[in-house]
Structures are given as C-alpha cells and as structure tokens.
Write a protein that holds these residues in place. Structure first.
Motif, PDB file in Angstrom:
ATOM      1  N   PRO A  59       0.832  -1.216   0.000  1.00 36.52           N
ATOM      2  CA  PRO A  59       0.000   0.000   0.000  1.00 36.52           C
ATOM      3  C   PRO A  59       0.858   1.253   0.000  1.00 36.52           C
ATOM      4  O   PRO A  59       1.997   1.249   0.476  1.00 36.52           O
ATOM      5  N   SER A 108      -2.543   5.069   1.525  1.00 33.18           N
ATOM      6  CA  SER A 108      -3.836   4.420   1.822  1.00 33.18           C
ATOM      7  C   SER A 108      -4.535   3.894   0.570  1.00 33.18           C
ATOM      8  O   SER A 108      -5.756   3.806   0.524  1.00 33.18           O
ATOM      9  N   GLN A 109      -3.741   3.555  -0.439  1.00 27.93           N
ATOM     10  CA  GLN A 109      -4.331   3.026  -1.674  1.00 27.93           C
ATOM     11  C   GLN A 109      -3.567   1.801  -2.167  1.00 27.93           C
ATOM     12  O   GLN A 109      -2.371   1.648  -1.907  1.00 27.93           O
ATOM     13  N   LYS A 138      -2.381   0.651  -5.575  1.00 24.04           N
ATOM     14  CA  LYS A 138      -2.193   1.171  -6.939  1.00 24.04           C
ATOM     15  C   LYS A 138      -1.589   0.038  -7.759  1.00 24.04           C
ATOM     16  O   LYS A 138      -0.453  -0.367  -7.503  1.00 24.04           O
ATOM     17  N   ASN A 181      -6.483   2.607  -8.888  1.00 21.50           N
ATOM     18  CA  ASN A 181      -6.208   3.091  -7.531  1.00 21.50           C
ATOM     19  C   ASN A 181      -7.433   2.757  -6.688  1.00 21.50           C
ATOM     20  O   ASN A 181      -8.484   3.368  -6.874  1.00 21.50           O
ATOM     21  N   PRO A 215      -9.033   2.565  -2.817  1.00 22.60           N
ATOM     22  CA  PRO A 215      -8.778   2.957  -1.426  1.00 22.60           C
ATOM     23  C   PRO A 215      -8.727   1.734  -0.513  1.00 22.60           C
ATOM     24  O   PRO A 215      -9.391   0.727  -0.771  1.00 22.60           O
ATOM     25  N   SER A 229      -4.917  -1.825   5.528  1.00 19.40           N
ATOM     26  CA  SER A 229      -4.580  -2.089   4.124  1.00 19.40           C
ATOM     27  C   SER A 229      -5.420  -3.195   3.498  1.00 19.40           C
ATOM     28  O   SER A 229      -5.002  -3.853   2.543  1.00 19.40           O
ATOM     29  N   SER A 274     -15.951   0.372  -2.524  1.00 17.11           N
ATOM     30  CA  SER A 274     -15.275   1.076  -3.624  1.00 17.11           C
ATOM     31  C   SER A 274     -14.983   0.118  -4.773  1.00 17.11           C
ATOM     32  O   SER A 274     -15.218   0.420  -5.945  1.00 17.11           O
ATOM     33  N   TYR A 302     -11.371   5.602 -10.136  1.00 17.20           N
ATOM     34  CA  TYR A 302     -10.472   4.472  -9.839  1.00 17.20           C
ATOM     35  C   TYR A 302      -9.379   4.258 -10.881  1.00 17.20           C
ATOM     36  O   TYR A 302      -8.328   3.723 -10.567  1.00 17.20           O
TER      37      TYR A 302
END
Length: 344
Positions: A48, A51-52, A54, A74, A76, A81, A87, A118
């Motif tokens: 992570p 806080s994402q 990717k 991306n 969240p 984690s 989302s 996203y």
C-alpha cells in the motif's frame, strides 16, 4: 447478469486470464493467489501507499495474448490495508454497466471506460515498465524503440543518446538482454550523467546484474554528494535489504543533521527502500528521525510505514515497548489528537 463483485471474477467470467503488478511503489509482480485473497478480504494489500492499492490489472482472452488490455487502478484501503469492498464493487459495477460481462470480445474503442475515480495512469516510467513486463511475459520480439537502444550500446561514442525512449530502454532492461547487462556491469556509472538520470528511474524496477549491485554498494559507501547518493540508492531499491545497504542507511538516518535536511533520503526510504526497514535498528532510527519532521510529513511517512503488512507488526511491537521510540510516541499522540480534533 451474474452477481460478480471482485475484479478477478469479472475478468475470469469474461473468458480472460490476467496478471497484476503493483505500481504504487516499485513495479512488482503480485501473484494471483495473493491478489485473490486480497480481493476476498483474507489478507492485506502487500504494497500500500497513501492508503491506496495502486496496481495494473492486465487481462487477455484465454489463448489470445497478442493484444492484452491494462487497467491502471487506484483502490482505497482501510487502516489495515484491506480492500474496501464498497469502492471495489463500485468499480466492478461501472465496468458491467458500461461494457457488460463479455467486454473481452469487444474492440479497443468499445472497451473505453467512462470517467471514474479508480482508473489513474501512474508516471510514464511505470507505464513503460508494465508494458515491458508484458512483452517479456509473452516473449515479444524487440520493437524499433528497443532496437535503437541496443544499437546505441554497440557504438563506442556514447554521446548520441537523446533520441532514445523510456519505452525502448524499459524493454531491453526488463528482458535482461546480455548486451545491456554487459553495459550495466562495466560502465553504467561512467555513462553521461543525463543518461544515468534517464535510466535510474527504470533500473529501480528491474532485476540487476550482481556485479552492478556490488559496485553500486561500494560507490554508495564512498560517495559524498547527497544527490549522487540518492541516485545510487534508487538503483539499489530492489536490493536495499542487503546488510551493507541497511548499515549505510542506519548511519545516514541517525545523523545529527536536522530531519528536514535529509527529507529526500527519508522519502526514498519510505517509498522505494521500505524493505530495508525490516532491520529493527534501522526501523527504530527511521521512526525517531521522521518524528522530528513537521507534523504533515511525519503523518504521511508514519502512516505509509505502518500500513505495510511487512512493517505493521514490528512497528506496533516497538510502540508497545515503553523504552523504545520516545519521540515517535509523542508524534503519534499529537497526530491522533490533531486527527480527533478535525473529525469532532
């Protein structure tokens, strides 16, 4: 329409195979088991950042590897984690609504997704590395861009490099071409500085010849220029769990210099060289040093470190030791108070 909530189910239901690369830190393969367990909420995302999660999700119709598709995503993450299902499900719903479940059979134009929060391209170098990894995975022959870089390596005059592309270099560096390894081993640190600066952001994502790793460690230990030190450290990003690199970093981080004077070093350690922090002594001095930074810098670096599954437990163990991390405790306490103040 079938009830599908995860990305891997979505891709599989469309008749595709897939692979995943983290693109938030270094471009790193994430194996399918890890990715599917992450999506199923059984384990944290391994790398992570901010806080994402990717990552690049690459998919292709089974048996048709000539034109794979890539989603740069991306997503969240929660405080530990883990995936935030709402989302991720939202993104899956966007795809199903826009493309249906048979999107793998559509043309490139039909696969265009509507704007959404996203999909987000990373920097150019990471896109180039992902493309190069895909070409390597499917044993593609070199493009003209890659061939131009190889031709340059055959020239004794190394001045004519400015027309060479990031994608061309990424292709030959990822595929570990013998010619490239020879150049890296023998003369990388003698190349023009501008060319080094173009190659270093690519090299930090690549597997390197052992000779170059060892040479770079020696250069790191003997280099006095801070700018050059950081450049060498980036080259060694995938090898910074070696004891000699950890020892060098511990010495640099525990310096008497104010934390803000070595902020660039602290940022590289946090974003690229986090595996070096598996060393307990380095982890302690790093946390104590970032505690001296302004609150916003401390919070960003501390949250990024404790979000990493490989560091979360060691950091919590240190925090529970009353004799360890005095400055970090105060900084964390202030961070929590400030956060509590802004949310209430």
């Amino acid at each position: 329409m079938q009830n599908i909530s995860t990305l891997y189910q979505l891709v599989q239901y469309a008749g595709c195979d897939y692979c995943v690369f983290d693109v938030g830190r270094r471009v790193i393969d994430i194996d399918k088991t890890t990715f599917e367990q992450f999506e199923d909420g059984q384990q944290a995302y391994p790398y992570p950042i901010q806080s994402q999660a990717k990552f690049a999700l690459v998919y292709w119709p089974i048996g048709q590897t000539d034109n794979p598709y890539i989603w740069f995503l991306n997503l969240p993450l929660d405080e530990e984690s883990q995936v935030i299902p709402g989302s991720r499900n939202h993104f899956v719903a966007i795809i199903q609504e826009a493309l249906g479940n048979d999107f793998a059979q559509q043309t490139d134009e039909q696969q265009q997704l509507p704007d959404n929060p996203y999909i987000k391209l990373p920097e150019q170098t990471k896109v180039a590395i992902v493309n190069a990894r895909i070409k390597d995975k499917f044993n593609r022959s070199y493009s003209e861009l890659a061939q131009a870089c190889l031709d340059y390596l055959d020239q004794s005059d190394k001045a004519q490099w400015r027309n060479l592309t990031v994608q061309g270099w990424a292709d030959i560096l990822v595929q570990k071409d013998p010619k490239v390894h020879k150049l890296l081993q023998n003369e990388f640190w003698q190349l023009p500085d501008e060319l080094q600066n173009q190659l270093i952001p690519i090299l930090e994502h690549c597997e390197l010849p052992k000779v170059l790793v060892n040479k770079s460690i020696r250069y790191l230990e003997n280099e006095n220029s801070e700018e050059k030190q950081l450049a060498i450290l980036r080259v060694l990003a995938g090898y910074c769990d070696q004891t000699s690199v950890q020892t060098w970093l511990t010495k640099q981080v525990s310096t008497d210099k104010p934390a803000e004077d070595i902020l660039n070093l602290l940022l590289i350690v946090g974003a690229r060289c986090w595996v070096s922090l598996k060393d307990p002594l380095l982890l302690s001095v790093y946390l104590e040093k970032i505690a001296d930074l302004p609150a916003n810098n401390f919070e960003a670096l501390f949250r990024d470190a404790i979000a990493l599954p490989s560091l979360r437990r060691p950091i919590l163990a240190l925090m529970q030791n009353p004799n360890a991390l005095p400055k970090t405790r105060i900084a964390v306490s202030n961070m929590i108070k400030a956060s509590y103040g802004t949310t209430h």
